[in-house]
Design an enzyme around this catalytic site. Structure first.
Site, PDB file in Angstrom:
ATOM      1  N   LEU A   1       0.815  -1.229   0.000  1.00 48.53           N
ATOM      2  CA  LEU A   1       0.000   0.000   0.000  1.00 48.53           C
ATOM      3  C   LEU A   1       0.845   1.273   0.000  1.00 48.53           C
ATOM      4  O   LEU A   1       0.369   2.332   0.406  1.00 48.53           O
ATOM      5  CB  LEU A   1      -0.978   0.009   1.191  1.00 48.53           C
TER       6      LEU A   1
ATOM      7  N   LEU B   1       8.291   0.151  -7.594  1.00 50.26           N
ATOM      8  CA  LEU B   1       8.204   1.600  -7.764  1.00 50.26           C
ATOM      9  C   LEU B   1       8.299   1.909  -9.249  1.00 50.26           C
ATOM     10  O   LEU B   1       8.994   1.221  -9.996  1.00 50.26           O
ATOM     11  CB  LEU B   1       9.336   2.286  -6.988  1.00 50.26           C
TER      12      LEU B   1
ATOM     13  N   ASN C   1      13.766  -1.958  -4.002  1.00 55.03           N
ATOM     14  CA  ASN C   1      12.378  -2.410  -4.142  1.00 55.03           C
ATOM     15  C   ASN C   1      12.209  -3.331  -5.343  1.00 55.03           C
ATOM     16  O   ASN C   1      11.669  -4.436  -5.223  1.00 55.03           O
ATOM     17  CB  ASN C   1      11.441  -1.203  -4.314  1.00 55.03           C
TER      18      ASN C   1
ATOM     19  N   SER D   1       8.390  -3.449 -18.986  1.00 56.05           N
ATOM     20  CA  SER D   1       8.097  -2.154 -19.577  1.00 56.05           C
ATOM     21  C   SER D   1       8.840  -1.986 -20.896  1.00 56.05           C
ATOM     22  O   SER D   1       9.953  -2.500 -21.065  1.00 56.05           O
ATOM     23  CB  SER D   1       8.523  -1.046 -18.608  1.00 56.05           C
TER      24      SER D   1
ATOM     25  N   TYR E   1      14.697   3.592 -13.066  1.00 60.22           N
ATOM     26  CA  TYR E   1      13.462   2.817 -13.173  1.00 60.22           C
ATOM     27  C   TYR E   1      13.570   1.821 -14.325  1.00 60.22           C
ATOM     28  O   TYR E   1      13.357   0.620 -14.157  1.00 60.22           O
ATOM     29  CB  TYR E   1      12.245   3.730 -13.394  1.00 60.22           C
TER      30      TYR E   1
ATOM     31  N   LYS F   1      13.918  -2.508 -14.403  1.00 62.94           N
ATOM     32  CA  LYS F   1      13.107  -3.461 -15.170  1.00 62.94           C
ATOM     33  C   LYS F   1      14.004  -4.338 -16.044  1.00 62.94           C
ATOM     34  O   LYS F   1      13.805  -5.557 -16.143  1.00 62.94           O
ATOM     35  CB  LYS F   1      12.093  -2.715 -16.035  1.00 62.94           C
TER      36      LYS F   1
ATOM     37  N   PHE G   1       3.495  -0.801 -23.032  1.00 67.88           N
ATOM     38  CA  PHE G   1       3.772   0.510 -23.590  1.00 67.88           C
ATOM     39  C   PHE G   1       3.150   1.563 -22.650  1.00 67.88           C
ATOM     40  O   PHE G   1       3.609   1.699 -21.532  1.00 67.88           O
ATOM     41  CB  PHE G   1       3.380   0.543 -25.067  1.00 67.88           C
TER      42      PHE G   1
ATOM     43  N   LEU H   1       0.714  11.106 -18.726  1.00 70.64           N
ATOM     44  CA  LEU H   1      -0.039  12.137 -19.442  1.00 70.64           C
ATOM     45  C   LEU H   1      -1.529  12.141 -19.133  1.00 70.64           C
ATOM     46  O   LEU H   1      -2.083  13.171 -18.730  1.00 70.64           O
ATOM     47  CB  LEU H   1       0.183  11.963 -20.948  1.00 70.64           C
TER      48      LEU H   1
END
Length: 339
Positions: free
Chosen positions: A34, A84, A100, A125, A150, A154, A179, A201
């Site tokens: 959470l 994250l 993380n 990703s 980030y 991944k 994507f 966005l």
């Protein structure tokens, strides 16, 4: 009924996937700390499915919590969303992102394997591709030239999982490279609820439309694209959720390393999204043109034929539907989920 451990199952993509899993006759067991989601989501899942999933509040880095979950339930597969995900924040807090995302993923697959579970679907990703040399991006293109922690986290997880699968060929590891997920559940009960300033966005546009923010910053209007603004492959979160169910069903029990792009196969510009959202909401979206951001690329969209061929999955929802569903969610929940 098959049971699937869904880490990060209270988050944006995880929660929508839990709804689609339940509808497909699969029981999700949710683990979430959470840190970027709210407990209210559990009530929304129950409201939509008439089923309240078992929920553990815990962290994927916590071996004891994971061992408890696997001991108490006969888990068939794992879908791993927890992590994250803000690019800008990752530059400021690289340790937290590697700890993380990478450390948590390694603890998870270790406990999973020791519990005798051999099926993993990982939420990756398209950032792993870095700056692509051609369009569309297919799964055979090189990965690793990533410009932020980030994306590198991944990429590192993908490499770790690929090596682990190679050493333990009985494992089924599926890497799903998303994507740009947008949209919300068509009921308006569930959607993206970013904490603080949105990094993506469409939720930013939605907050402008609902009056929470004054205007949208458009970073660059001089790219070599039809209207000069950046072009991305936006995929409805419900299509994305269905992609996870398809991956679990079609290859989740097949030993091997399976890699798929999840996108629509076409790009939309920033101003395309602004126009579509303005039409869906009936609101004028105030925006201002700002300088390009470092590291942003002009255009990016997916080749999706592999997922269509091997998973029998294809994104079907339009940009207009993505905008309408986001507005339905945002206007019904102007402050997001309840605390």
């Amino acid at each position: 009924m098959k049971k699937v451990l869904v880490t990060g199952g209270m988050g944006y993509i995880g929660s929508h996937t839990c709804v689609q899993l339940i509808k497909a006759g699969v029981e999700p067991i949710i683990l979430d700390n959470l840190c970027n989601s709210k407990s209210e989501v559990l009530k929304r899942i129950e409201s939509l499915t008439q089923h309240r999933p078992v929920f553990y509040q815990g962290d994927v880095r916590d071996r004891a919590v994971l061992e408890t979950v696997f001991a108490q339930h006969k888990i068939d597969s794992v879908i791993h969303f927890a992590g994250l995900k803000a690019v800008g924040e990752s530059v400021q807090k690289p340790f937290e992102y590697y700890d993380n995302n990478v450390s948590g993923s390694l603890v998870l697959i270790d406990v999973m394997r020791k519990a005798g579970v051999n099926s993993m679907v990982f939420s990756s990703s398209a950032t792993v591709y870095g700056e692509p040399t051609k369009m569309p991006i297919d799964e055979s293109m090189p990965t690793g030239a990533v410009t932020n922690p980030y994306g590198r986290s991944k990429y590192m997880i993908e490499e770790c999982y690929a090596d682990i699968q190679k050493a333990a060929p009985e494992l089924s590891v599926t890497l799903l490279r998303y994507f740009n997920p947008v949209g919300a559940h068509p009921s308006g009960l569930m959607g993206e609820d970013p904490q603080g300033i949105p990094n993506n966005l469409m939720p930013f546009i939605a907050q402008v439309a609902v009056g929470r923010r004054e205007s949208l910053s458009v970073f660059g209007d001089d790219y070599p694209t039809p209207d000069g603004t950046g072009v991305r492959d936006y995929i409805h979160v419900m299509d994305l959720a269905d992609g996870h169910v398809a991956a679990l069903t079609k290859v989740g029990q097949q030993a091997g390393l399976h890699i798929f792009n999840l996108g629509t196969g076409k790009g939309s510009s920033v101003l395309d999204v602004v126009k579509a959202f303005s039409s869906a909401s009936g609101k004028d979206i105030a925006y201002q043109i700002c300088p390009r951001r470092q590291g942003d690329i002009a255009e990016c969209w997916a080749a999706t034929d592999k997922a269509e061929r091997l998973l029998g999955w294809k994104a079907t929802r339009t940009l207009e539907e993505m905008s309408a569903d986001t507005w339905h969610w945002q206007s019904n929940n102007p402050q997001g989920y309840e605390q």
